[in-house]
Design a protein around this motif. Structure first.
Motif, PDB file in Angstrom:
ATOM      1  N   CYS A  19       0.007  11.951   3.878  1.00 40.38           N
ATOM      2  CA  CYS A  19      -0.106  12.935   2.793  1.00 40.38           C
ATOM      3  C   CYS A  19       0.959  14.015   2.935  1.00 40.38           C
ATOM      4  CB  CYS A  19      -1.479  13.596   2.808  1.00 40.38           C
ATOM      5  SG  CYS A  19      -2.857  12.461   2.530  1.00 40.38           S
ATOM      6  N   THR A  20       1.512  14.426   1.812  1.00 46.11           N
ATOM      7  CA  THR A  20       2.466  15.528   1.777  1.00 46.11           C
ATOM      8  C   THR A  20       1.913  16.632   0.889  1.00 46.11           C
ATOM      9  OG1 THR A  20       4.382  14.080   2.093  1.00 46.11           O
ATOM     10  CG2 THR A  20       4.806  16.250   1.142  1.00 46.11           C
ATOM     11  N   ALA A  21       1.891  17.839   1.416  1.00 47.93           N
ATOM     12  CA  ALA A  21       1.396  18.998   0.677  1.00 47.93           C
ATOM     13  C   ALA A  21       2.546  19.723  -0.006  1.00 47.93           C
ATOM     14  CB  ALA A  21       0.672  19.953   1.629  1.00 47.93           C
ATOM     15  N   TYR A  22       2.505  19.754  -1.347  1.00 45.98           N
ATOM     16  CA  TYR A  22       3.421  20.655  -2.017  1.00 45.98           C
ATOM     17  C   TYR A  22       2.689  21.967  -2.307  1.00 45.98           C
ATOM     18  CZ  TYR A  22       1.645  19.311  -6.777  1.00 45.98           C
ATOM     19  OH  TYR A  22       0.884  19.074  -7.902  1.00 45.98           O
ATOM     20  N   SER A  23       3.447  23.015  -2.519  1.00 40.74           N
ATOM     21  CA  SER A  23       2.900  24.376  -2.657  1.00 40.74           C
ATOM     22  C   SER A  23       1.992  24.739  -1.477  1.00 40.74           C
ATOM     23  CB  SER A  23       2.132  24.518  -3.976  1.00 40.74           C
ATOM     24  OG  SER A  23       2.968  24.270  -5.078  1.00 40.74           O
ATOM     25  N   PRO A  24       2.419  24.486  -0.246  1.00 39.93           N
ATOM     26  CA  PRO A  24       1.560  24.754   0.918  1.00 39.93           C
ATOM     27  C   PRO A  24       1.325  26.239   1.156  1.00 39.93           C
ATOM     28  CG  PRO A  24       3.777  24.210   1.645  1.00 39.93           C
ATOM     29  CD  PRO A  24       3.739  23.948   0.168  1.00 39.93           C
ATOM     30  N   VAL A  44       0.857  -1.171   0.000  1.00 42.22           N
ATOM     31  CA  VAL A  44       0.000   0.000   0.000  1.00 42.22           C
ATOM     32  C   VAL A  44       0.904   1.236   0.000  1.00 42.22           C
ATOM     33  CG1 VAL A  44      -1.703   1.325   1.317  1.00 42.22           C
ATOM     34  CG2 VAL A  44      -1.859  -1.169   1.222  1.00 42.22           C
ATOM     35  N   PRO A  45       0.643   2.220  -0.872  1.00 42.94           N
ATOM     36  CA  PRO A  45       1.503   3.410  -0.880  1.00 42.94           C
ATOM     37  C   PRO A  45       1.689   3.978   0.525  1.00 42.94           C
ATOM     38  CG  PRO A  45      -0.056   3.496  -2.690  1.00 42.94           C
ATOM     39  CD  PRO A  45      -0.452   2.310  -1.861  1.00 42.94           C
ATOM     40  N   GLN A  46       2.930   4.338   0.809  1.00 45.20           N
ATOM     41  CA  GLN A  46       3.215   4.914   2.121  1.00 45.20           C
ATOM     42  C   GLN A  46       2.992   6.430   2.158  1.00 45.20           C
ATOM     43  OE1 GLN A  46       6.108   2.457   1.309  1.00 45.20           O
ATOM     44  NE2 GLN A  46       4.901   0.935   2.425  1.00 45.20           N
ATOM     45  N   ASN A  47       3.006   7.050   0.982  1.00 50.96           N
ATOM     46  CA  ASN A  47       2.902   8.501   0.913  1.00 50.96           C
ATOM     47  C   ASN A  47       2.230   8.905  -0.397  1.00 50.96           C
ATOM     48  OD1 ASN A  47       5.153  11.243   0.301  1.00 50.96           O
ATOM     49  ND2 ASN A  47       3.481  11.265   1.763  1.00 50.96           N
ATOM     50  N   VAL A  48       1.383   9.903  -0.330  1.00 49.35           N
ATOM     51  CA  VAL A  48       0.816  10.511  -1.533  1.00 49.35           C
ATOM     52  C   VAL A  48       1.077  12.009  -1.443  1.00 49.35           C
ATOM     53  CG1 VAL A  48      -1.261  11.026  -2.850  1.00 49.35           C
ATOM     54  CG2 VAL A  48      -0.951   8.742  -1.894  1.00 49.35           C
ATOM     55  N   GLN A  49       1.668  12.553  -2.489  1.00 49.63           N
ATOM     56  CA  GLN A  49       2.028  13.968  -2.519  1.00 49.63           C
ATOM     57  C   GLN A  49       1.136  14.692  -3.530  1.00 49.63           C
ATOM     58  OE1 GLN A  49       5.938  16.321  -3.983  1.00 49.63           O
ATOM     59  NE2 GLN A  49       6.356  14.867  -2.336  1.00 49.63           N
ATOM     60  N   PHE A  50       0.641  15.867  -3.139  1.00 49.29           N
ATOM     61  CA  PHE A  50      -0.247  16.623  -4.018  1.00 49.29           C
ATOM     62  C   PHE A  50      -0.271  18.077  -3.590  1.00 49.29           C
ATOM     63  CE2 PHE A  50      -2.630  14.167  -0.811  1.00 49.29           C
ATOM     64  CZ  PHE A  50      -3.151  15.188  -0.022  1.00 49.29           C
ATOM     65  N   GLU A  51      -0.753  18.943  -4.484  1.00 50.91           N
ATOM     66  CA  GLU A  51      -0.926  20.351  -4.141  1.00 50.91           C
ATOM     67  C   GLU A  51      -1.972  20.480  -3.048  1.00 50.91           C
ATOM     68  OE1 GLU A  51      -2.480  24.584  -6.058  1.00 50.91           O
ATOM     69  OE2 GLU A  51      -1.907  22.943  -7.403  1.00 50.91           O
ATOM     70  N   CYS A  52      -1.639  21.214  -2.000  1.00 52.94           N
ATOM     71  CA  CYS A  52      -2.589  21.402  -0.906  1.00 52.94           C
ATOM     72  C   CYS A  52      -2.211  22.660  -0.135  1.00 52.94           C
ATOM     73  CB  CYS A  52      -2.586  20.191   0.028  1.00 52.94           C
ATOM     74  SG  CYS A  52      -3.850  20.228   1.319  1.00 52.94           S
ATOM     75  N   HIS A  53      -3.205  23.511   0.074  1.00 48.56           N
ATOM     76  CA  HIS A  53      -3.015  24.754   0.813  1.00 48.56           C
ATOM     77  C   HIS A  53      -4.393  25.260   1.224  1.00 48.56           C
ATOM     78  CE1 HIS A  53      -4.114  26.405  -3.102  1.00 48.56           C
ATOM     79  NE2 HIS A  53      -3.102  25.725  -3.627  1.00 48.56           N
ATOM     80  N   ALA A  54      -4.445  26.392   1.886  1.00 48.36           N
ATOM     81  CA  ALA A  54      -5.717  26.882   2.424  1.00 48.36           C
ATOM     82  C   ALA A  54      -6.751  27.176   1.334  1.00 48.36           C
ATOM     83  CB  ALA A  54      -5.482  28.131   3.273  1.00 48.36           C
TER      84      ALA A  54
END
Length: 327
Positions: A212-217, A184-194
């Motif tokens: 989950c990892t937020a890029y462009s936070p 099962v994927p250990q991490n999913v990275q995607f654009e996420c911010h307010a």
């Protein structure tokens, strides 16, 4: 969330620990990249996020090697994430791609390795990271992502990669990997911010215990024009939002610190990118305060489903999501 409960690392579903805050390195090249990485590690960052397509793995590897050689920080104290290049999605190419990243980064293993996106590109055999067709558009290829994932699992089995995950995948595509893979994927990275809080995707990942990892936070203030929608209002800057500024004033913090703390309290990892050494230090100073519930509610009210990274150059790819499922 109580301040004392916000630890600096998140536990992945394989038991490994990922630092909650890392250095994003997209668009950082050469001497500037090396300067940022050198300073980041000196002030306490331990998570470095890069990708083969960023063309900065060698600069990062050289810097980390020099730091290790001086005896300041050892490799085991660092967490390095890289991503599988889009031209290497064929299973036979994954091992080569891993080995190239390891060589570039001067390390024997990667802590995290992500499939950079579902949108593969044809491998012309010339090392071109963005192969083009005669008409100047991207030369895309629809690879069997389940087969790509199996090759990623082999990299874990071989010991070259500790954890694996996905980036820019929809819930439907993640579900496909979960249903067909052994890991099962250990991490999913995607654009996420307010402005783009990704509640459905975060809930989906939580159900599978995927971090989950937020890029462009911070809302991608330095995003290249090529990634934005033509209709995007460039005056719309999250860091300059009146609500964010008001909350920042209340806590005597910067808007960036408020936005990062907001996501950290949502149990995400964050990888803000900056070329400013001052902001680099500012961004990591987010563990000594907490947001009051009323301010969290205000920040939650900012969600407007606004993506900054549109990836329109992949819009004709058969795996590109429609507007209702992005991500």
């Amino acid at each position: 969330m109580q301040l004392t409960s916000l630890l600096r690392r998140l536990v992945l579903n394989n038991g490994a620990k990922m630092p909650r805050i890392g250095v994003g390195t997209y668009l950082l090249l050469g001497d500037q990249c090396q300067e940022v990485i050198e300073r980041a590690i000196a002030i306490g960052y331990r998570h470095i996020d890069t990708a083969w397509s960023y063309e900065n793995e060698k600069a990062i590897g050289s810097t980390i090697h020099d730091i290790e050689h001086r005896g300041n920080i050892g490799r085991k104290q660092l967490y390095i994430t890289s991503k599988l290049g889009r031209t290497f999605f064929h299973p036979r190419d994954v091992k080569y791609a891993v080995e190239e990243s390891l060589d570039n980064l001067q390390t024997t293993y990667l802590d995290m390795y992500l499939i950079h996106s579902p949108w593969g590109m044809k491998n012309h055999g010339d090392g071109n990271r963005k192969p083009l067709k005669e008409d100047g558009t991207y030369d895309c290829e629809a690879y069997d992502l389940n087969a790509t994932w199996r090759a990623m699992e082999e990299a874990v089995k071989d010991g070259h990669v500790k954890s694996i995950g996905l980036s820019n995948f929809t819930t439907k595509q993640i579900q496909m990997i979960v249903d067909n893979g052994k890991i099962v994927p250990q991490n999913v990275q995607f654009e996420c911010h307010a402005y783009y809080q990704q509640n459905s995707l975060r809930k989906f990942c939580s159900d599978y215990n995927i971090v989950c990892t937020a890029y462009s936070p911070l809302g991608a203030p330095g995003i290249p024009d090529s990634h934005q929608a033509k209709s995007h209002n460039k005056d719309l800057q999250l860091l300059e939002d009146d609500i964010v500024i008001t909350i920042a004033t209340k806590y005597n913090r910067s808007p960036a610190q408020i936005l990062l703390r907001f996501l950290l309290e949502k149990n995400l990892a964050v990888i803000p990118k900056t070329s400013s050494l001052q902001r680099l230090e500012e961004n990591i100073c987010v563990f000594d305060f907490e947001l009051e519930k009323e301010d969290v509610t205000l920040l939650e009210s900012l969600d407007r489903g606004l993506r900054f990274f549109m990836f329109e150059h992949y819009k004709d790819h058969p795996y590109f999501p429609n507007k209702n499922e992005f991500f």
